[in-house]
Motif scaffolding. Sequence first.
Motif, PDB file in Angstrom:
ATOM      1  N   GLN A   1       0.980   4.080  -3.045  1.00 52.00           N
ATOM      2  CA  GLN A   1       0.802   5.506  -2.775  1.00 52.00           C
ATOM      3  C   GLN A   1       1.962   6.316  -3.342  1.00 52.00           C
TER       4      GLN A   1
ATOM      5  N   LYS B   1       0.830  -1.204   0.000  1.00 57.81           N
ATOM      6  CA  LYS B   1       0.000   0.000   0.000  1.00 57.81           C
ATOM      7  C   LYS B   1       0.864   1.252   0.000  1.00 57.81           C
ATOM      8  N   ARG B   2       1.950   1.243   0.755  1.00 57.27           N
ATOM      9  CA  ARG B   2       2.849   2.399   0.777  1.00 57.27           C
ATOM     10  C   ARG B   2       3.480   2.601  -0.609  1.00 57.27           C
TER      11      ARG B   2
END
Length: 227
Positions: A59, A55-56
């Motif tokens: 992003q 997820k990081r």
Amino acid sequence: MNKIVVLTGAGISAESGIKTFRDSDGLWEGHDVMEVASPIGWERNKSLVLDFYNKRRSQLLNVSPNEGHKALVLLEKKYETTIITQNVDDLHERAGSKNVLHLHGELLKVRSSKNENLIYDWTDDLNLGDLCKENNQLRPHIVWFGEEVPMLDKAIEITSKADILIIIGTSMRVYPAASLIHFIKPKTLVYFIDPKPTIRENLYPNLTIIAEKASIGVVKLITKLIG
């Protein structure tokens, strides 16, 4: 030629839309830090750790360098400049900085969970079953709590030669990065850029505080330094 060392923290990347990992309640995106950023957490629940960094990574691929990142590139035209960053993003490189040392690893790289010298560029999700050439599970190329900081000695060596040290967007409370200021030469000029400074000007010799966010404070300082 003067040597400039720039130490950057989460504050400069936050302006690009990257969330700072640690929230005010001490959680990282709703997780206890030891769940997603420690060898113990990795051994307990690899799927959770991989999902967190996937997820990081996703992003990161959807944000861009800000004016603070871009202004730092201009220093290289006049000074021998090294950026030492606590951030795991690649925004300095995308802005155009050529000499960047990542203290805490890089989000867009992965490495073998058994052989730390096997490092690969990685922009997709990392999943269970993704293996290095030695058939061991790949893990995020991040320095987790409880792990050694392999680039620290190099960072100390670089900082000890600085004529100017610029600190941007960091509380100076996260060690060992915060210790770098103790290795500068006695006459080194120090600039601290942060909207809410955590240190006082009388704390160190030759210290100037610029109480601005990075996109404003860095531009002001770089304009001054490059003339």
